[in-house]
Design a protein around this motif. Sequence first.
Motif, mmCIF file in Angstrom:
data_model
loop_
_atom_site.group_PDB
_atom_site.id
_atom_site.type_symbol
_atom_site.label_atom_id
_atom_site.label_comp_id
_atom_site.label_asym_id
_atom_site.label_seq_id
_atom_site.Cartn_x
_atom_site.Cartn_y
_atom_site.Cartn_z
ATOM 1 N N PHE A 2 0.830 -1.205 0.000
ATOM 2 C CA PHE A 2 0.000 0.000 0.000
ATOM 3 C C PHE A 2 0.870 1.264 0.000
ATOM 4 N N GLU A 3 2.050 1.171 0.620
ATOM 5 C CA GLU A 3 2.968 2.316 0.608
ATOM 6 C C GLU A 3 3.460 2.583 -0.810
ATOM 7 N N ARG A 4 3.742 1.516 -1.556
ATOM 8 C CA ARG A 4 4.181 1.657 -2.957
ATOM 9 C C ARG A 4 3.054 2.217 -3.819
ATOM 10 N N LEU A 5 1.834 1.777 -3.555
ATOM 11 C CA LEU A 5 0.668 2.280 -4.285
ATOM 12 C C LEU A 5 0.481 3.778 -4.039
ATOM 13 N N LYS A 6 0.615 4.176 -2.790
ATOM 14 C CA LYS A 6 0.497 5.598 -2.450
ATOM 15 C C LYS A 6 1.594 6.410 -3.124
ATOM 16 N N GLU A 7 2.791 5.866 -3.189
ATOM 17 C CA GLU A 7 3.915 6.534 -3.840
ATOM 18 C C GLU A 7 3.643 6.735 -5.331
ATOM 19 N N ASP A 8 3.089 5.721 -5.969
ATOM 20 C CA ASP A 8 2.752 5.828 -7.396
ATOM 21 C C ASP A 8 1.732 6.931 -7.642
ATOM 22 N N ILE A 9 0.709 6.968 -6.818
ATOM 23 C CA ILE A 9 -0.356 7.950 -7.006
ATOM 24 C C ILE A 9 0.153 9.359 -6.748
ATOM 25 N N ASN A 10 0.988 9.530 -5.735
ATOM 26 C CA ASN A 10 1.571 10.846 -5.471
ATOM 27 C C ASN A 10 2.436 11.316 -6.629
ATOM 28 N N SER A 11 3.118 10.375 -7.299
ATOM 29 C CA SER A 11 3.954 10.750 -8.443
ATOM 30 C C SER A 11 3.112 11.295 -9.584
ATOM 31 N N VAL A 12 1.860 10.841 -9.702
ATOM 32 C CA VAL A 12 0.968 11.367 -10.736
ATOM 33 C C VAL A 12 0.612 12.814 -10.431
ATOM 34 N N PHE A 13 0.321 13.115 -9.183
ATOM 35 C CA PHE A 13 -0.022 14.492 -8.799
ATOM 36 C C PHE A 13 1.136 15.443 -9.085
ATOM 37 N N HIS A 14 2.368 14.962 -8.944
ATOM 38 C CA HIS A 14 3.534 15.808 -9.187
ATOM 39 C C HIS A 14 3.711 16.107 -10.670
ATOM 40 N N ARG A 15 3.200 15.221 -11.553
ATOM 41 C CA ARG A 15 3.517 15.359 -12.975
ATOM 42 C C ARG A 15 2.322 15.585 -13.882
ATOM 43 N N ASP A 16 1.111 15.530 -13.351
ATOM 44 C CA ASP A 16 -0.062 15.744 -14.196
ATOM 45 C C ASP A 16 -1.044 16.675 -13.494
ATOM 46 N N PRO A 17 -1.161 17.928 -13.953
ATOM 47 C CA PRO A 17 -2.079 18.871 -13.307
ATOM 48 C C PRO A 17 -3.545 18.498 -13.475
ATOM 49 N N ALA A 18 -3.850 17.557 -14.393
ATOM 50 C CA ALA A 18 -5.235 17.144 -14.588
ATOM 51 C C ALA A 18 -5.714 16.187 -13.505
ATOM 52 N N ALA A 19 -4.780 15.626 -12.724
ATOM 53 C CA ALA A 19 -5.162 14.698 -11.658
ATOM 54 C C ALA A 19 -5.871 15.462 -10.545
ATOM 55 N N ARG A 20 -7.086 15.033 -10.201
ATOM 56 C CA ARG A 20 -7.890 15.785 -9.239
ATOM 57 C C ARG A 20 -7.811 15.234 -7.827
ATOM 58 N N PHE A 22 -7.380 11.263 -5.238
ATOM 59 C CA PHE A 22 -6.888 9.888 -5.123
ATOM 60 C C PHE A 22 -7.729 8.917 -5.940
ATOM 61 N N ILE A 23 -9.054 9.010 -5.828
ATOM 62 C CA ILE A 23 -9.952 8.088 -6.535
ATOM 63 C C ILE A 23 -9.837 8.268 -8.051
ATOM 64 N N ASP A 24 -9.674 9.512 -8.492
ATOM 65 C CA ASP A 24 -9.533 9.791 -9.916
ATOM 66 C C ASP A 24 -8.327 9.059 -10.494
ATOM 67 N N VAL A 25 -7.188 9.162 -9.824
ATOM 68 C CA VAL A 25 -5.966 8.504 -10.297
ATOM 69 C C VAL A 25 -6.093 6.988 -10.185
ATOM 70 N N LEU A 26 -6.677 6.526 -9.093
ATOM 71 C CA LEU A 26 -6.796 5.086 -8.853
ATOM 72 C C LEU A 26 -7.629 4.396 -9.930
ATOM 73 N N THR A 27 -8.651 5.072 -10.433
ATOM 74 C CA THR A 27 -9.597 4.422 -11.346
ATOM 75 C C THR A 27 -9.460 4.834 -12.807
ATOM 76 N N ASN A 28 -8.860 5.989 -13.094
ATOM 77 C CA ASN A 28 -8.922 6.524 -14.456
ATOM 78 C C ASN A 28 -7.574 6.730 -15.134
ATOM 79 N N TYR A 29 -6.521 6.136 -14.596
ATOM 80 C CA TYR A 29 -5.202 6.298 -15.199
ATOM 81 C C TYR A 29 -4.662 4.947 -15.668
ATOM 82 N N PRO A 30 -4.850 4.622 -16.957
ATOM 83 C CA PRO A 30 -4.406 3.318 -17.461
ATOM 84 C C PRO A 30 -2.901 3.116 -17.357
ATOM 85 N N GLY A 31 -2.129 4.219 -17.381
ATOM 86 C CA GLY A 31 -0.686 4.079 -17.212
ATOM 87 C C GLY A 31 -0.334 3.461 -15.873
ATOM 88 N N MET A 32 -1.035 3.884 -14.815
ATOM 89 C CA MET A 32 -0.829 3.295 -13.497
ATOM 90 C C MET A 32 -1.275 1.835 -13.472
#
Length: 276
Positions: A2-20, A22-32
């Motif tokens: 779960f720590e690795r999962l949280k790290e992945d999601i936080n990395s999206v927020f750092h690099r994609d301003p469209a990320a709104r 946690f749930i948005d990234v978890l469900t709508n980012y096929p790259g993840m």
Amino acid sequence: MFERLKEDINSVFHRDPAARNFIDVLTNYPGMHAIWWHRISHPLYKRNWKWLARFVSNLARWLTGIEIHPGATIGRRFFIDHGMGVVIGETAEIGDDCTLYHGVTLGGTSWNAGKRHPTLGNGVVVGAGAKVLGPIYVGENAKVGSNSVVVKDVPEGATVVGIPGRVVTPKNKQANVDSAADEKRQAIAKKYGFDAYAVSEDNPDPVASHIGRILDHLHFMDGKVADLCREVKKMGGDVCDQEIPGLSIDDEEIVKAEKAAASDREKRHESFDPQI
């Protein structure tokens, strides 16, 4: 896990301003999703359960549009933005904090067994549609421009564009430049980051280059006018009482310009007659 999962999601927020959120990234980012599937297939591949590993990766490709061979080695905080059409080969190695955009291929140039795919150092960014081919090394924090084809090693911190890829920003670029204007432009570039669609300050775009020179010239002239005003004031003149407005890049101004452009597009769309 779960720590690795949280790290992945936080990395999206750092690099994609469209990320709104946690749930948005978890469900709508096929790259993840593709990366998480790879974390299942890769251990299977290492344990020599190759058919099952390939089946899992093929299922991931069907669900996400991203093909990552289960033999590929991927570091932490890896981010695939948009993702459709990304292909990562069997012997590819990707360091920490790397970013790939859609249409990227990390491919091979030989049918021989052994190392035949590229290695990306930490912090590498590969723009949309780029092809990085062969057992080459892309140095840490290097950038590959959109639609480039890279077949040779890339130095650390360099930017590569074109077909075949050529280095346009060496690691120690312009070491003798220390002007205030250059520092401002560097700060703006750092703020908005590398443009994965090949419209970057590092690219040899003649229009962008000339605009940069014009801004530098204006900055220089502002300084000279300020010096002249100080000398005029010393002689008792009052022609420089009003301060000269400066040039700046403001987020609010950019938003206003984007809204105006969107409104203009809507008006053109409404006035378009398909029968013409």
